[in-house]
Motif scaffolding. Structure first.
Motif, PDB file in Angstrom:
ATOM      1  N   THR A 103       0.831  -1.193   0.000  1.00  0.00           N
ATOM      2  CA  THR A 103       0.000   0.000   0.000  1.00  0.00           C
ATOM      3  C   THR A 103       0.865   1.241   0.000  1.00  0.00           C
ATOM      4  O   THR A 103       1.999   1.236   0.485  1.00  0.00           O
ATOM      5  N   ASP A 104       0.315   2.323  -0.550  1.00  0.00           N
ATOM      6  CA  ASP A 104       1.025   3.597  -0.602  1.00  0.00           C
ATOM      7  C   ASP A 104       0.530   4.545   0.479  1.00  0.00           C
ATOM      8  O   ASP A 104       0.821   5.741   0.434  1.00  0.00           O
ATOM      9  N   THR A 105      -0.219   4.004   1.448  1.00  0.00           N
ATOM     10  CA  THR A 105      -0.750   4.839   2.532  1.00  0.00           C
ATOM     11  C   THR A 105       0.388   5.358   3.393  1.00  0.00           C
ATOM     12  O   THR A 105       1.355   4.646   3.676  1.00  0.00           O
ATOM     13  N   ALA A 106       0.264   6.611   3.812  1.00  0.00           N
ATOM     14  CA  ALA A 106       1.308   7.228   4.623  1.00  0.00           C
ATOM     15  C   ALA A 106       1.395   6.551   5.981  1.00  0.00           C
ATOM     16  O   ALA A 106       0.376   6.202   6.588  1.00  0.00           O
ATOM     17  N   ALA A 107       2.622   6.365   6.468  1.00  0.00           N
ATOM     18  CA  ALA A 107       2.850   5.765   7.791  1.00  0.00           C
ATOM     19  C   ALA A 107       4.169   6.294   8.316  1.00  0.00           C
ATOM     20  O   ALA A 107       4.951   6.925   7.598  1.00  0.00           O
ATOM     21  N   PHE A 108       4.429   6.006   9.587  1.00  0.00           N
ATOM     22  CA  PHE A 108       5.706   6.425  10.154  1.00  0.00           C
ATOM     23  C   PHE A 108       6.151   5.407  11.189  1.00  0.00           C
ATOM     24  O   PHE A 108       5.337   4.634  11.730  1.00  0.00           O
ATOM     25  N   SER A 109       7.450   5.384  11.456  1.00  0.00           N
ATOM     26  CA  SER A 109       8.030   4.506  12.470  1.00  0.00           C
ATOM     27  C   SER A 109       9.037   5.317  13.280  1.00  0.00           C
ATOM     28  O   SER A 109       9.585   6.314  12.790  1.00  0.00           O
ATOM     29  N   PHE A 110       9.276   4.814  14.497  1.00  0.00           N
ATOM     30  CA  PHE A 110      10.178   5.541  15.399  1.00  0.00           C
ATOM     31  C   PHE A 110      11.342   4.630  15.768  1.00  0.00           C
ATOM     32  O   PHE A 110      11.142   3.496  16.212  1.00  0.00           O
ATOM     33  N   ARG A 124      14.934   5.027  17.923  1.00  0.00           N
ATOM     34  CA  ARG A 124      15.782   5.890  18.751  1.00  0.00           C
ATOM     35  C   ARG A 124      15.245   7.333  18.726  1.00  0.00           C
ATOM     36  O   ARG A 124      14.198   7.612  19.268  1.00  0.00           O
ATOM     37  N   ASP A 125      15.977   8.238  18.072  1.00  0.00           N
ATOM     38  CA  ASP A 125      15.538   9.630  18.083  1.00  0.00           C
ATOM     39  C   ASP A 125      15.089  10.097  16.702  1.00  0.00           C
ATOM     40  O   ASP A 125      15.006  11.288  16.429  1.00  0.00           O
ATOM     41  N   THR A 126      14.784   9.157  15.819  1.00  0.00           N
ATOM     42  CA  THR A 126      14.419   9.509  14.448  1.00  0.00           C
ATOM     43  C   THR A 126      13.045   8.947  14.101  1.00  0.00           C
ATOM     44  O   THR A 126      12.766   7.763  14.355  1.00  0.00           O
ATOM     45  N   VAL A 127      12.191   9.780  13.500  1.00  0.00           N
ATOM     46  CA  VAL A 127      10.897   9.361  12.983  1.00  0.00           C
ATOM     47  C   VAL A 127      11.016   9.282  11.474  1.00  0.00           C
ATOM     48  O   VAL A 127      11.387  10.264  10.821  1.00  0.00           O
ATOM     49  N   ARG A 128      10.714   8.060  10.926  1.00  0.00           N
ATOM     50  CA  ARG A 128      10.820   7.855   9.486  1.00  0.00           C
ATOM     51  C   ARG A 128       9.435   7.717   8.893  1.00  0.00           C
ATOM     52  O   ARG A 128       8.629   6.895   9.336  1.00  0.00           O
ATOM     53  N   PHE A 129       9.157   8.541   7.886  1.00  0.00           N
ATOM     54  CA  PHE A 129       7.875   8.474   7.175  1.00  0.00           C
ATOM     55  C   PHE A 129       8.040   7.630   5.925  1.00  0.00           C
ATOM     56  O   PHE A 129       9.090   7.692   5.247  1.00  0.00           O
ATOM     57  N   THR A 130       6.979   6.874   5.608  1.00  0.00           N
ATOM     58  CA  THR A 130       6.956   6.057   4.389  1.00  0.00           C
ATOM     59  C   THR A 130       5.640   6.292   3.677  1.00  0.00           C
ATOM     60  O   THR A 130       4.680   6.819   4.244  1.00  0.00           O
ATOM     61  N   GLY A 131       5.583   5.849   2.408  1.00  0.00           N
ATOM     62  CA  GLY A 131       4.361   5.982   1.644  1.00  0.00           C
ATOM     63  C   GLY A 131       4.242   7.373   1.033  1.00  0.00           C
ATOM     64  O   GLY A 131       5.209   8.110   0.856  1.00  0.00           O
ATOM     65  N   SER A 132       3.009   7.727   0.697  1.00  0.00           N
ATOM     66  CA  SER A 132       2.720   9.000   0.024  1.00  0.00           C
ATOM     67  C   SER A 132       2.137   9.996   1.031  1.00  0.00           C
ATOM     68  O   SER A 132       1.055   9.763   1.593  1.00  0.00           O
ATOM     69  N   LEU A 133       2.859  11.079   1.238  1.00  0.00           N
ATOM     70  CA  LEU A 133       2.359  12.130   2.130  1.00  0.00           C
ATOM     71  C   LEU A 133       1.531  13.112   1.319  1.00  0.00           C
ATOM     72  O   LEU A 133       1.866  14.289   1.140  1.00  0.00           O
ATOM     73  N   SER A 134       0.396  12.608   0.822  1.00  0.00           N
ATOM     74  CA  SER A 134      -0.529  13.428   0.042  1.00  0.00           C
ATOM     75  C   SER A 134      -1.910  13.342   0.665  1.00  0.00           C
ATOM     76  O   SER A 134      -2.193  12.477   1.507  1.00  0.00           O
ATOM     77  N   LEU A 135      -2.775  14.228   0.270  1.00  0.00           N
ATOM     78  CA  LEU A 135      -4.101  14.303   0.883  1.00  0.00           C
ATOM     79  C   LEU A 135      -4.870  13.000   0.744  1.00  0.00           C
ATOM     80  O   LEU A 135      -5.549  12.562   1.677  1.00  0.00           O
ATOM     81  N   SER A 136      -4.752  12.317  -0.398  1.00  0.00           N
ATOM     82  CA  SER A 136      -5.521  11.098  -0.632  1.00  0.00           C
ATOM     83  C   SER A 136      -4.984   9.889   0.126  1.00  0.00           C
ATOM     84  O   SER A 136      -5.689   8.901   0.293  1.00  0.00           O
ATOM     85  N   ALA A 137      -3.741   9.952   0.616  1.00  0.00           N
ATOM     86  CA  ALA A 137      -3.131   8.781   1.248  1.00  0.00           C
ATOM     87  C   ALA A 137      -2.782   9.008   2.716  1.00  0.00           C
ATOM     88  O   ALA A 137      -2.232   8.111   3.351  1.00  0.00           O
ATOM     89  N   ILE A 138      -3.115  10.173   3.257  1.00  0.00           N
ATOM     90  CA  ILE A 138      -2.721  10.465   4.639  1.00  0.00           C
ATOM     91  C   ILE A 138      -3.505   9.633   5.635  1.00  0.00           C
ATOM     92  O   ILE A 138      -2.964   9.090   6.603  1.00  0.00           O
ATOM     93  N   GLY A 139      -4.803   9.484   5.401  1.00  0.00           N
ATOM     94  CA  GLY A 139      -5.625   8.668   6.296  1.00  0.00           C
ATOM     95  C   GLY A 139      -5.655   9.209   7.713  1.00  0.00           C
ATOM     96  O   GLY A 139      -5.966  10.383   7.959  1.00  0.00           O
ATOM     97  N   THR A 140      -5.297   8.338   8.679  1.00  0.00           N
ATOM     98  CA  THR A 140      -5.332   8.717  10.099  1.00  0.00           C
ATOM     99  C   THR A 140      -3.983   9.199  10.610  1.00  0.00           C
ATOM    100  O   THR A 140      -3.767   9.291  11.819  1.00  0.00           O
ATOM    101  N   LEU A 141      -3.061   9.523   9.704  1.00  0.00           N
ATOM    102  CA  LEU A 141      -1.735   9.952  10.128  1.00  0.00           C
ATOM    103  C   LEU A 141      -1.762  11.193  11.040  1.00  0.00           C
ATOM    104  O   LEU A 141      -1.026  11.230  12.027  1.00  0.00           O
ATOM    105  N   PRO A 142      -2.602  12.206  10.800  1.00  0.00           N
ATOM    106  CA  PRO A 142      -2.616  13.360  11.709  1.00  0.00           C
ATOM    107  C   PRO A 142      -2.938  12.976  13.148  1.00  0.00           C
ATOM    108  O   PRO A 142      -2.311  13.471  14.089  1.00  0.00           O
ATOM    109  N   GLU A 143      -3.942  12.072  13.351  1.00  0.00           N
ATOM    110  CA  GLU A 143      -4.292  11.649  14.708  1.00  0.00           C
ATOM    111  C   GLU A 143      -3.133  10.889  15.356  1.00  0.00           C
ATOM    112  O   GLU A 143      -2.852  11.052  16.553  1.00  0.00           O
ATOM    113  N   GLN A 144      -2.463  10.039  14.571  1.00  0.00           N
ATOM    114  CA  GLN A 144      -1.335   9.279  15.113  1.00  0.00           C
ATOM    115  C   GLN A 144      -0.194  10.209  15.530  1.00  0.00           C
ATOM    116  O   GLN A 144       0.450   9.996  16.566  1.00  0.00           O
ATOM    117  N   LEU A 145       0.051  11.236  14.733  1.00  0.00           N
ATOM    118  CA  LEU A 145       1.133  12.163  15.075  1.00  0.00           C
ATOM    119  C   LEU A 145       0.788  12.966  16.331  1.00  0.00           C
ATOM    120  O   LEU A 145       1.676  13.248  17.157  1.00  0.00           O
TER     121      LEU A 145
END
Length: 365
Positions: free
Chosen positions: A2-9, A11-32
């Motif tokens: 899937t191309d849905t936006a996600a992130f992982s943590f 140590r001290d780095t947050v890595r984003f994957t997928g498409s950071l676009s309006l159609s693929a963000i989904g619930t990413l704002p709530e998670q952040l």
């Protein structure tokens, strides 16, 4: 995959994957918003796409955790910088201003505006003098017919209204002076009052005010209309100086006609005072004139003749200056015309006060 936006943590780095676009963000704002942890870096090297919404989410997340954003290409960095620049607090309503602060601010704005106007008027006067010098050194450029036409507009056409005004002013001065002086048995001093105040002050001053309201406003309206219709620009295009063609004839006509109009107004005002003294006080015209010659010094005439051309210069320059400032729409013509009259009358009264002090200081009392 899937191309849905996600992130992982990690140590001290947050890595984003997928498409950071309006159609693929989904619930990413709530998670952040629910994320807890110490973040030093935000890694975007694994994303496939980012738009304005995604850039705004990353910017706000990095700002909240005071983290650095890494892994973007040049286009992504430019988008993120634009979002960061636009993310500024907006005041939906202006903060309430106290009455004292508002009054002081308005006074300050008025003082600054007045200073700029006087500075511009002084510069315009200098430009007028330069144009006069150019015409003097090149007489063929002098527009004789234009000056003669302004003689008629400024002077001849104004004789009726200035004569009527001056006649009534002479009557009013004589009547009010006689009423007050009769209380002391000195009504004959009304002749002194009428003669000196009309020749020295009111004859020229009231004429200047009338010319400012009549001719100064006309100058501003005429030149302002020509500015709106781009006639002034057309004159410059064909090599004709607007200062020489439009401003200088009006200034010369007003400067030359003001002493004549001032003398005419003074004589008519004296005639009005003479008639009032004859009818009301029983002073014959011959006695009035003889007394006038005895009590009115020749310096009073000189004072009026010195002030008149200066007043004419101020009136014409103020009218032409405001006309040249017209731009935008027809409403500016009315605004600038009003400003021309107000400025001309104000400057005339200020200069009259200066002349009064100056002539008194040199002994012309």
């Amino acid at each position: 995959m899937t191309d849905t936006a996600a992130f992982s943590f990690d140590r001290d780095t947050v890595r984003f994957t997928g498409s950071l676009s309006l159609s693929a963000i989904g619930t990413l704002p709530e998670q952040l918003r629910a994320f807890q942890g110490e973040v030093a870096h935000v890694d975007l090297s694994a994303i496939t796409r980012i738009d304005t919404v995604g850039a705004w989410l990353v910017h706000r997340f990095a700002a909240e955790h005071d983290a650095d954003v890494i892994g973007l290409d040049a286009d992504g960095e430019h988008l993120l910088s634009q979002v960061a620049h636009a993310d500024q607090p907006v005041a939906m309503r202006p903060a309430p201003v106290g009455s004292l602060t508002r009054v002081v601010g308005e006074i300050g704005d008025a003082v600054v505006h007045t200073g700029r106007t006087l500075y511009g008027l002084l510069g315009f006067l200098g430009a007028t003098l330069i144009a006069f010098w150019h015409v003097t050194t090149h007489p063929k450029r002098f527009r004789f017919n234009a000056v003669i036409q302004r003689f008629e507009v400024v002077g001849v056409s104004a004789l009726g209204i200035i004569g009527l005004m001056s006649f009534l002013i002479g009557i009013v001065i004589a009547q009010q002076g006689a009423v007050q002086l009769q209380q002391f048995g000195a009504e004959f001093l009304t002749i002194n009052l009428v003669g000196r105040i009309t020749l020295r002050e009111l004859g020229v001053l009231m004429t200047a005010i009338m010319v400012a309201g009549r001719s100064g406003s006309a100058f501003a309206a005429q030149i302002g209309t020509m500015k709106l219709t781009e006639e002034v620009d057309a004159m410059r295009t064909i090599g004709v100086s607007p200062m020489e063609a439009l401003v200088l004839p009006r200034v010369l006509a007003t400067v030359i006609m003001m002493p004549l109009l001032g003398m005419y107004a003074s004589i008519v005002a004296i005639i009005g005072g003479l008639l009032l003294c004859w009818v009301s006080l029983g002073i014959p015209p011959v006695t009035f004139i003889q007394r006038l010659r005895e009590v009115v010094p020749i310096t009073d005439l000189y004072v009026g003749l010195v002030k008149a051309p200066v007043f004419g210069l101020i009136i014409a320059v103020a009218g032409c200056f405001q006309g040249m400032l017209v731009e935008g729409d027809a409403e500016q013509v009315g605004t600038r015309t009003t400003s021309a009259v107000v400025q001309a009358i104000f400057l005339v009264i200020v200069l009259d006060a200066f002349f009064a002090v100056f002539f008194t200081a040199i002994g012309w009392k």
